[in-house]
Motif scaffolding. Structure first.
Motif, PDB file in Angstrom:
ATOM      1  N   GLY A 129       0.797  -1.348   0.020  1.00 41.67           N
ATOM      2  CA  GLY A 129      -0.016   0.092   0.043  1.00 41.67           C
ATOM      3  C   GLY A 129       0.871   1.342  -0.057  1.00 41.67           C
ATOM      4  N   LEU A 130       0.316   2.198   0.023  1.00 49.32           N
ATOM      5  CA  LEU A 130       1.047   3.620  -0.277  1.00 49.32           C
ATOM      6  C   LEU A 130       0.019   4.830   0.367  1.00 49.32           C
ATOM      7  CD1 LEU A 130       3.400   5.394  -1.079  1.00 49.32           C
ATOM      8  CD2 LEU A 130       2.217   5.736  -3.414  1.00 49.32           C
ATOM      9  N   GLU A 131       0.705   5.492   1.248  1.00 47.13           N
ATOM     10  CA  GLU A 131      -0.007   6.516   1.974  1.00 47.13           C
ATOM     11  C   GLU A 131       0.794   7.843   2.025  1.00 47.13           C
ATOM     12  OE1 GLU A 131      -2.029   7.845   6.364  1.00 47.13           O
ATOM     13  OE2 GLU A 131      -1.029   5.587   5.802  1.00 47.13           O
ATOM     14  N   HIS A 132       0.349   8.941   1.694  1.00 51.11           N
ATOM     15  CA  HIS A 132       0.728  10.344   1.839  1.00 51.11           C
ATOM     16  C   HIS A 132       0.139  11.116   3.124  1.00 51.11           C
ATOM     17  CE1 HIS A 132       2.411   9.747  -2.268  1.00 51.11           C
ATOM     18  NE2 HIS A 132       1.332   9.075  -2.329  1.00 51.11           N
ATOM     19  N   GLN A 133       1.147  11.541   3.811  1.00 49.91           N
ATOM     20  CA  GLN A 133       1.053  12.599   4.811  1.00 49.91           C
ATOM     21  C   GLN A 133       1.661  13.807   4.839  1.00 49.91           C
ATOM     22  OE1 GLN A 133       1.557  10.160   8.371  1.00 49.91           O
ATOM     23  NE2 GLN A 133       0.372   8.485   7.856  1.00 49.91           N
ATOM     24  N   GLU A 134       1.234  14.935   5.033  1.00 47.45           N
ATOM     25  CA  GLU A 134       1.738  16.282   5.071  1.00 47.45           C
ATOM     26  C   GLU A 134       2.790  16.466   5.980  1.00 47.45           C
ATOM     27  OE1 GLU A 134       0.077  20.849   5.071  1.00 47.45           O
ATOM     28  OE2 GLU A 134      -1.192  19.290   5.346  1.00 47.45           O
ATOM     29  N   ILE A 135       3.827  17.185   5.617  1.00 42.34           N
ATOM     30  CA  ILE A 135       4.727  17.739   6.503  1.00 42.34           C
ATOM     31  C   ILE A 135       4.858  19.100   6.799  1.00 42.34           C
ATOM     32  CG2 ILE A 135       7.305  18.161   6.677  1.00 42.34           C
ATOM     33  CD1 ILE A 135       7.497  15.345   5.054  1.00 42.34           C
ATOM     34  N   ARG A 136       4.953  19.703   7.964  1.00 38.13           N
ATOM     35  CA  ARG A 136       4.625  20.954   8.169  1.00 38.13           C
ATOM     36  C   ARG A 136       5.968  21.678   8.998  1.00 38.13           C
ATOM     37  NH1 ARG A 136      -0.126  19.224   9.869  1.00 38.13           N
ATOM     38  NH2 ARG A 136      -1.843  19.568   8.392  1.00 38.13           N
ATOM     39  N   VAL A 137       6.589  22.454   8.313  1.00 42.78           N
ATOM     40  CA  VAL A 137       7.811  23.156   9.361  1.00 42.78           C
ATOM     41  C   VAL A 137       7.591  24.830   9.720  1.00 42.78           C
ATOM     42  CG1 VAL A 137      10.098  23.709   9.228  1.00 42.78           C
ATOM     43  CG2 VAL A 137       9.483  21.587   8.104  1.00 42.78           C
ATOM     44  N   GLY A 138       7.347  24.862  10.888  1.00 40.84           N
ATOM     45  CA  GLY A 138       7.091  25.997  11.550  1.00 40.84           C
ATOM     46  C   GLY A 138       8.394  27.271  11.316  1.00 40.84           C
ATOM     47  N   ASP A 139       8.033  28.502  11.546  1.00 42.48           N
ATOM     48  CA  ASP A 139       8.998  29.593  11.572  1.00 42.48           C
ATOM     49  C   ASP A 139      10.288  29.325  12.233  1.00 42.48           C
ATOM     50  OD1 ASP A 139       6.993  30.867  10.087  1.00 42.48           O
ATOM     51  OD2 ASP A 139       6.226  32.118  11.334  1.00 42.48           O
ATOM     52  N   ARG A 140      11.155  29.901  11.728  1.00 39.37           N
ATOM     53  CA  ARG A 140      12.616  29.950  12.551  1.00 39.37           C
ATOM     54  C   ARG A 140      13.055  28.441  12.996  1.00 39.37           C
ATOM     55  NH1 ARG A 140       9.493  34.149  13.937  1.00 39.37           N
ATOM     56  NH2 ARG A 140       8.660  33.055  15.824  1.00 39.37           N
ATOM     57  N   GLY A 164      21.810  14.492  10.889  1.00 41.20           N
ATOM     58  CA  GLY A 164      21.731  12.989  10.587  1.00 41.20           C
ATOM     59  C   GLY A 164      20.369  12.490  11.321  1.00 41.20           C
ATOM     60  N   ALA A 165      19.431  13.464  11.922  1.00 41.03           N
ATOM     61  CA  ALA A 165      18.465  12.932  12.728  1.00 41.03           C
ATOM     62  C   ALA A 165      17.170  12.378  11.736  1.00 41.03           C
ATOM     63  CB  ALA A 165      17.637  13.983  13.559  1.00 41.03           C
ATOM     64  N   VAL A 166      16.613  11.275  12.159  1.00 36.61           N
ATOM     65  CA  VAL A 166      15.474  10.784  11.599  1.00 36.61           C
ATOM     66  C   VAL A 166      14.009  11.216  12.516  1.00 36.61           C
ATOM     67  CG1 VAL A 166      14.254   8.860  10.753  1.00 36.61           C
ATOM     68  CG2 VAL A 166      16.639   9.051  10.443  1.00 36.61           C
ATOM     69  N   VAL A 167      13.367  12.268  11.782  1.00 37.54           N
ATOM     70  CA  VAL A 167      12.246  12.715  12.570  1.00 37.54           C
ATOM     71  C   VAL A 167      10.958  11.842  12.149  1.00 37.54           C
ATOM     72  CG1 VAL A 167      10.930  14.744  13.310  1.00 37.54           C
ATOM     73  CG2 VAL A 167      13.524  14.803  12.558  1.00 37.54           C
ATOM     74  N   ALA A 168      10.534  11.191  13.318  1.00 35.39           N
ATOM     75  CA  ALA A 168       9.320  10.378  12.672  1.00 35.39           C
ATOM     76  C   ALA A 168       7.955  11.019  13.581  1.00 35.39           C
ATOM     77  CB  ALA A 168       9.626   9.019  13.252  1.00 35.39           C
ATOM     78  N   LYS A 169       8.299  11.937  14.515  1.00 38.42           N
ATOM     79  CA  LYS A 169       7.200  12.556  15.195  1.00 38.42           C
ATOM     80  C   LYS A 169       7.074  14.031  15.248  1.00 38.42           C
ATOM     81  CE  LYS A 169       8.543  10.971  19.795  1.00 38.42           C
ATOM     82  NZ  LYS A 169       8.231  10.050  20.860  1.00 38.42           N
ATOM     83  N   ASP A 170       6.214  14.370  15.963  1.00 38.62           N
ATOM     84  CA  ASP A 170       6.063  15.932  15.988  1.00 38.62           C
ATOM     85  C   ASP A 170       7.173  16.668  16.999  1.00 38.62           C
ATOM     86  OD1 ASP A 170       4.052  15.855  14.095  1.00 38.62           O
ATOM     87  OD2 ASP A 170       2.496  16.571  15.538  1.00 38.62           O
ATOM     88  N   VAL A 171       7.732  17.549  16.687  1.00 38.79           N
ATOM     89  CA  VAL A 171       8.979  18.349  17.385  1.00 38.79           C
ATOM     90  C   VAL A 171       8.302  19.682  17.985  1.00 38.79           C
ATOM     91  CG1 VAL A 171      10.827  19.365  17.429  1.00 38.79           C
ATOM     92  CG2 VAL A 171      10.583  17.213  15.888  1.00 38.79           C
ATOM     93  N   PRO A 172       8.128  19.651  19.378  1.00 38.35           N
ATOM     94  CA  PRO A 172       7.491  20.903  20.032  1.00 38.35           C
ATOM     95  C   PRO A 172       8.400  22.232  19.602  1.00 38.35           C
ATOM     96  CG  PRO A 172       7.711  18.965  21.477  1.00 38.35           C
ATOM     97  CD  PRO A 172       8.632  18.602  20.494  1.00 38.35           C
ATOM     98  N   ALA A 173       8.063  23.213  19.801  1.00 41.71           N
ATOM     99  CA  ALA A 173       8.684  24.413  19.657  1.00 41.71           C
ATOM    100  C   ALA A 173       9.722  24.726  20.636  1.00 41.71           C
ATOM    101  CB  ALA A 173       7.596  25.652  20.039  1.00 41.71           C
TER     102      ALA A 173
END
Length: 199
Positions: A129-140, A164-173
């Motif tokens: 299967g194939l799924e697409h999910q949006e990526i959002r990057v905030g300011d600064r 080199g990080a692999v970011v798999a979940k949301d990152v807080p401000a």
């Protein structure tokens, strides 16, 4: 009446083909420009002309790696804010999805934004299967060299992603994350708060 309908359909196809050729031409021109000086600003203009939403004062060093199709939904799915710096070899894979990058974001070399993912289980006749999910990057936000941002991730304001990080979940401000998978390393205290604490 049928002739008029066929004629309009032909005109629409011709216009669609012309738009696609223009899109490919300006992406190719942007990607073959030298990687120095004023070309790094002109490159953003080329991608903007191809149909990307790119803000003012954007610097793009070297080629952008995009979905191979370069179809209209891929190009229109990319949104880049003002004063963004994209270093060489940035990959924006957003077919059938969106990648939005806020203002004053710094992206290191060879950073990859991947919106597509697959199921873990292989199903006969269906594959993974194939799924697409949006990526959002905030300011600064600052994303270090060679980092990979995976589908569905939101990186909030002024966060820092270690190289080199692999970011798999949301990152807080105001958070520094790193590793594989990326985990919180520490909070980032804004300069004004540090000065207030000292006073």
């Amino acid at each position: 009446m049928a002739w008029r309908s066929r004629h309009l359909s032909h005109d629409a196809r011709t216009m669609k083909l012309f738009t696609a050729l223009k899109r490919h031409l300006f992406i190719c021109l942007g990607n073959v420009m030298p990687m120095y000086g004023p070309f790094n600003r002109i490159r953003a203009t080329m991608f903007r002309t191809a149909g990307m939403a790119i803000g003012a004062g954007v610097t793009i060093i070297g080629p952008l790696h995009l979905e191979l199709s370069l179809n209209e939904e891929t190009i229109r799915g990319i949104s880049i804010g003002d004063n963004v710096y994209l270093n060489a070899g940035t990959r924006l894979a957003c077919r059938n999805s969106r990648i939005s990058i806020g203002d004053d974001v710094q992206v290191g070399p060879r950073v990859s934004f991947e919106t597509a993912t697959h199921d873990l289980v292989y199903e006969p006749d269906l594959g993974r299967g194939l799924e697409h999910q949006e990526i959002r990057v905030g300011d600064r936000v600052w994303i270090g060299a060679g980092a990979t941002i995976l589908p569905g991730v939101t990186i909030h304001e002024a966060a820092v992603i270690a190289a080199g990080a692999v970011v798999a979940k949301d990152v807080p401000a105001y958070t520094l994350v790193g590793g594989v998978p990326a985990r919180k390393i520490k909070d980032i205290v804004p300069t004004a708060q540090r000065q207030g604490a000292i006073a």
